[in-house]
Design a protein around this motif. Structure first.
Motif, mmCIF file in Angstrom:
data_model
loop_
_atom_site.group_PDB
_atom_site.id
_atom_site.type_symbol
_atom_site.label_atom_id
_atom_site.label_comp_id
_atom_site.label_asym_id
_atom_site.label_seq_id
_atom_site.Cartn_x
_atom_site.Cartn_y
_atom_site.Cartn_z
ATOM 1 N N TYR A 95 0.835 -1.209 0.000
ATOM 2 C CA TYR A 95 0.000 0.000 0.000
ATOM 3 C C TYR A 95 0.867 1.255 0.000
ATOM 4 C CZ TYR A 95 -3.260 3.611 1.469
ATOM 5 O OH TYR A 95 -3.997 4.765 1.538
ATOM 6 N N ALA A 96 1.902 1.265 0.836
ATOM 7 C CA ALA A 96 2.784 2.432 0.903
ATOM 8 C C ALA A 96 3.491 2.658 -0.429
ATOM 9 C CB ALA A 96 3.803 2.249 2.027
ATOM 10 N N SER A 97 3.922 1.562 -1.074
ATOM 11 C CA SER A 97 4.587 1.683 -2.368
ATOM 12 C C SER A 97 3.637 2.253 -3.418
ATOM 13 C CB SER A 97 5.111 0.313 -2.821
ATOM 14 O OG SER A 97 6.052 -0.194 -1.898
ATOM 15 N N CYS A 98 2.409 1.758 -3.419
ATOM 16 C CA CYS A 98 1.417 2.259 -4.388
ATOM 17 C C CYS A 98 1.107 3.733 -4.145
ATOM 18 C CB CYS A 98 0.133 1.436 -4.296
ATOM 19 S SG CYS A 98 0.303 -0.253 -4.905
ATOM 20 N N PHE A 99 1.024 4.125 -2.869
ATOM 21 C CA PHE A 99 0.732 5.522 -2.532
ATOM 22 C C PHE A 99 1.854 6.430 -3.024
ATOM 23 C CE2 PHE A 99 0.929 9.268 0.119
ATOM 24 C CZ PHE A 99 -0.387 9.673 0.188
ATOM 25 N N ILE A 100 3.094 6.030 -2.762
ATOM 26 C CA ILE A 100 4.236 6.850 -3.181
ATOM 27 C C ILE A 100 4.318 6.911 -4.707
ATOM 28 C CG2 ILE A 100 6.748 7.056 -3.136
ATOM 29 C CD1 ILE A 100 6.680 5.701 -0.389
ATOM 30 N N LYS A 101 4.124 5.773 -5.378
ATOM 31 C CA LYS A 101 4.187 5.760 -6.835
ATOM 32 C C LYS A 101 3.094 6.635 -7.454
ATOM 33 C CE LYS A 101 4.715 2.641 -10.767
ATOM 34 N NZ LYS A 101 3.921 3.425 -11.717
ATOM 35 N N CYS A 102 1.929 6.669 -6.818
ATOM 36 C CA CYS A 102 0.817 7.452 -7.346
ATOM 37 C C CYS A 102 1.036 8.946 -7.130
ATOM 38 C CB CYS A 102 -0.492 7.013 -6.689
ATOM 39 S SG CYS A 102 -1.947 7.936 -7.223
ATOM 40 N N HIS A 103 1.444 9.339 -5.933
ATOM 41 C CA HIS A 103 1.516 10.755 -5.578
ATOM 42 C C HIS A 103 2.915 11.354 -5.710
ATOM 43 C CE1 HIS A 103 -2.626 10.795 -4.111
ATOM 44 N NE2 HIS A 103 -2.373 9.630 -3.522
ATOM 45 N N TYR A 104 3.950 10.526 -5.632
ATOM 46 C CA TYR A 104 5.334 11.004 -5.734
ATOM 47 C C TYR A 104 6.115 10.078 -6.680
ATOM 48 C CZ TYR A 104 3.776 13.322 -1.474
ATOM 49 O OH TYR A 104 3.051 14.050 -0.544
ATOM 50 N N PRO A 105 5.717 10.019 -7.953
ATOM 51 C CA PRO A 105 6.346 9.051 -8.875
ATOM 52 C C PRO A 105 7.835 9.276 -9.071
ATOM 53 C CG PRO A 105 4.999 10.644 -10.079
ATOM 54 C CD PRO A 105 4.700 10.843 -8.625
ATOM 55 N N GLU A 106 8.276 10.550 -8.999
ATOM 56 C CA GLU A 106 9.710 10.814 -9.191
ATOM 57 C C GLU A 106 10.531 10.262 -8.032
ATOM 58 O OE1 GLU A 106 7.666 14.428 -7.442
ATOM 59 O OE2 GLU A 106 7.318 13.048 -9.087
ATOM 60 N N ALA A 107 10.031 10.405 -6.798
ATOM 61 C CA ALA A 107 10.744 9.867 -5.641
ATOM 62 C C ALA A 107 10.755 8.345 -5.672
ATOM 63 C CB ALA A 107 10.097 10.374 -4.351
ATOM 64 N N PHE A 108 9.647 7.760 -6.095
ATOM 65 C CA PHE A 108 9.545 6.306 -6.164
ATOM 66 C C PHE A 108 10.553 5.746 -7.167
ATOM 67 C CE2 PHE A 108 7.635 2.395 -7.867
ATOM 68 C CZ PHE A 108 7.408 1.691 -6.698
ATOM 69 N N ALA A 109 10.601 6.332 -8.364
ATOM 70 C CA ALA A 109 11.520 5.839 -9.394
ATOM 71 C C ALA A 109 12.977 6.041 -8.979
ATOM 72 C CB ALA A 109 11.243 6.539 -10.722
ATOM 73 N N ALA A 110 13.291 7.192 -8.382
ATOM 74 C CA ALA A 110 14.668 7.449 -7.949
ATOM 75 C C ALA A 110 15.096 6.449 -6.880
ATOM 76 C CB ALA A 110 14.790 8.877 -7.426
ATOM 77 N N ALA A 111 14.176 6.136 -5.960
ATOM 78 C CA ALA A 111 14.499 5.172 -4.906
ATOM 79 C C ALA A 111 14.760 3.784 -5.494
ATOM 80 C CB ALA A 111 13.368 5.121 -3.898
ATOM 81 N N LEU A 112 13.958 3.387 -6.475
ATOM 82 C CA LEU A 112 14.184 2.093 -7.109
ATOM 83 C C LEU A 112 15.532 2.060 -7.827
ATOM 84 C CD1 LEU A 112 10.723 1.138 -8.687
ATOM 85 C CD2 LEU A 112 11.758 0.272 -6.584
ATOM 86 N N MET A 113 15.859 3.134 -8.526
ATOM 87 C CA MET A 113 17.139 3.183 -9.232
ATOM 88 C C MET A 113 18.309 3.084 -8.263
ATOM 89 S SD MET A 113 16.605 3.366 -12.506
ATOM 90 C CE MET A 113 18.154 4.004 -13.151
ATOM 91 N N ASN A 114 18.165 3.709 -7.102
ATOM 92 C CA ASN A 114 19.246 3.683 -6.119
ATOM 93 C C ASN A 114 19.331 2.354 -5.377
ATOM 94 O OD1 ASN A 114 19.922 6.319 -6.761
ATOM 95 N ND2 ASN A 114 18.666 7.203 -5.132
ATOM 96 N N SER A 115 18.322 1.489 -5.555
ATOM 97 C CA SER A 115 18.317 0.184 -4.907
ATOM 98 C C SER A 115 18.799 -0.928 -5.835
ATOM 99 C CB SER A 115 16.901 -0.152 -4.417
ATOM 100 O OG SER A 115 16.446 0.789 -3.479
#
Length: 454
Positions: A95-115
């Motif tokens: 749920y938290a991942s979906c919320f971040i991807k929906c409302h803060y897609p740039e932060a979500f993608a950057a976090a995935l790239m850094n992981s």
């Protein structure tokens, strides 16, 4: 007893409750049943509880038919059931991942790239998905990038852009990146020589950055211009100019190389280099450079294939992103192809897989002919024929978005007719395949890392 889950046994605790309340199991027996259900596909141990559970439910007043149905339901549940605490933890993360991807897609993608490296998706897929959702992605830059991907404010908005980090540059050491970041704190870099002199990184690190096109956003230098500038550097400056350069705190005129006009790479060649040294591209999709040829061969786009009518016969081509062969699929291979319009889901039956094993497992780009199977929103292409198109990518370095048509006949261009244009712009000839020559290993072939799950 199962009111919380509307009568459906979702958690392992549900099986324990059913066994204890409905069949008279002790707590220890119910726990053994739970463990057996979790591994019944491998050990078959759950069968020893079948008679006890069914007889126990009959003795408690339930019909035998209902008892047998209940056992089958618990048996099927056992292969995917979680303890309730685990399920709740996973649900919270999802749920938290979906919320971040929906409302803060740039932060979500950057976090995935850094992981990375992690999980199911490659860097190109993560960035491509972010761009499709309206996120601005900026290239690697020696003047702006850090080791990790970062967020940069977009003036006049409350949104942020993703700045790709130098961690994406193949072979570049984190220690060299740290030296570059520290050196530019005092003042911005002015040139390639300035980066080298102030950061004191070896020229090899600068070559890796130039191959990743990291000097173009900073100084407007194309790949070949940056590599040419690096050729003038030495790991140890010439002693004659060291004192003057130190006094001026910048390269003196005598250290500057004369300007040279180099022939630049085509857009297609830049895409090849992007994939080779960064693992993704912010330019056009590789398949877009081949679309004219593919259309002439009646090969449709992935988007057209996934929107086609049920039972339609067609041929689609794309880069191979993922190959999956789950143990529960009885030898069926699932492949995900991608082109400039999206992805296509392919199903390869075991018989075709065995016939074309080398193509299925080794191709970077495939053309697949088959029949569309549509069930609601789920669409697959059932493969009937496979063709390895990896060789088509080997000439990508010589292609541009707009092809230059020769003034003579088509074969005259290849054979060097007087009206055939600049010889350097002509596609390189590819020798016929022999046993000792593998077309996939052409030096300019686009290397796309796919994910194989078998």
């Amino acid at each position: 007893m199962l009111g919380k889950t509307l009568g459906v046994p979702l958690f392992q605790e549900s099986a324990v409750k059913v066994a204890m309340v409905c069949a008279g199991f002790t707590a220890g027996e119910a726990d053994q049943l739970r463990k057996s259900m979790a591994t019944f596909k491998f050990t078959g141990g759950v069968s020893r509880f079948q008679t006890k559970l069914i007889d126990g439910m009959v003795n408690k007043g339930y019909s035998r038919e209902f008892a047998e149905k209940t056992f089958k339901q618990l048996e099927g549940f056992g292969s995917y059931g979680f303890p309730e605490s685990h399920a709740a933890s996973f649900a919270l993360i999802a749920y938290a991942s979906c919320f971040i991807k929906c409302h803060y897609p740039e932060a979500f993608a950057a976090a995935l790239m850094n992981s990375l490296p992690m999980g199911f998706y490659a860097p190109a897929q993560i960035i491509g998905d972010a761009q499709k959702h309206g996120v601005e992605v900026r290239p690697i830059s020696v003047a702006h990038s850090r080791w990790d991907c970062t967020l940069e404010e977009i003036p006049g908005t409350d949104r942020h852009a993703i700045r790709l980090g130098m961690r994406q540059v193949a072979g570049l050491a984190a220690a060299d990146v740290a030296r570059i970041v520290v050196a530019r704190i005092e003042r911005p870099f002015e040139s390639v020589d300035d980066v080298w002199r102030r950061s004191e990184v070896p020229s090899e690190a600068l070559v890796q950055l130039a191959e990743a096109d990291a000097f173009r956003p900073a100084f407007g230098l194309e790949r070949r211009d940056a590599l040419w500038a690096i050729k003038a550097l030495r790991d140890e400056p010439l002693p004659l100019f060291v004192a003057a350069a130190a006094r001026e705190e910048r390269a003196v005129a005598e250290q500057q190389e004369p300007e040279v006009v180099l022939r630049q790479m085509t857009e297609g060649h830049n895409v090849v280099e992007d994939y080779a040294h960064v693992g993704l591209t912010l330019r056009a999709h590789p398949i877009s450079f081949l679309r004219r040829d593919l259309t002439a061969r009646r090969i449709v786009t992935c988007a057209d294939a996934m929107n086609a009518r049920d039972k339609s016969w067609l041929c689609v081509a794309g880069l191979v992103l993922v190959r999956q062969k789950p143990g529960s699929a009885k030898g069926v291979m699932f492949i995900t192809l991608e082109d400039e319009t999206g992805i296509a889901n392919i199903v390869v039956w075991p018989s075709l897989f065995e016939k074309r094993r080398r193509v299925v497992l080794g191709a970077s780009m495939m053309a697949i002919q088959g029949k569309i199977q549509r069930e609601g929103d789920v669409v697959h292409l059932i493969a009937r024929q496979l063709e390895d198109l990896s060789g088509d990518l080997s000439a990508l370095a010589d292609r541009d978005t707009e092809f230059k048509n020769p003034s003579g006949r088509g074969d005259e261009f290849a054979h060097g007719s007087p009206g055939g244009g600049d010889a350097r712009d002509r596609p390189k000839s590819i020798p016929e395949a022999r046993e000792i020559y593998v077309r996939d290993l052409h030096i300019d072939t686009l290397k796309v890392k796919s994910r194989n799950f078998q």
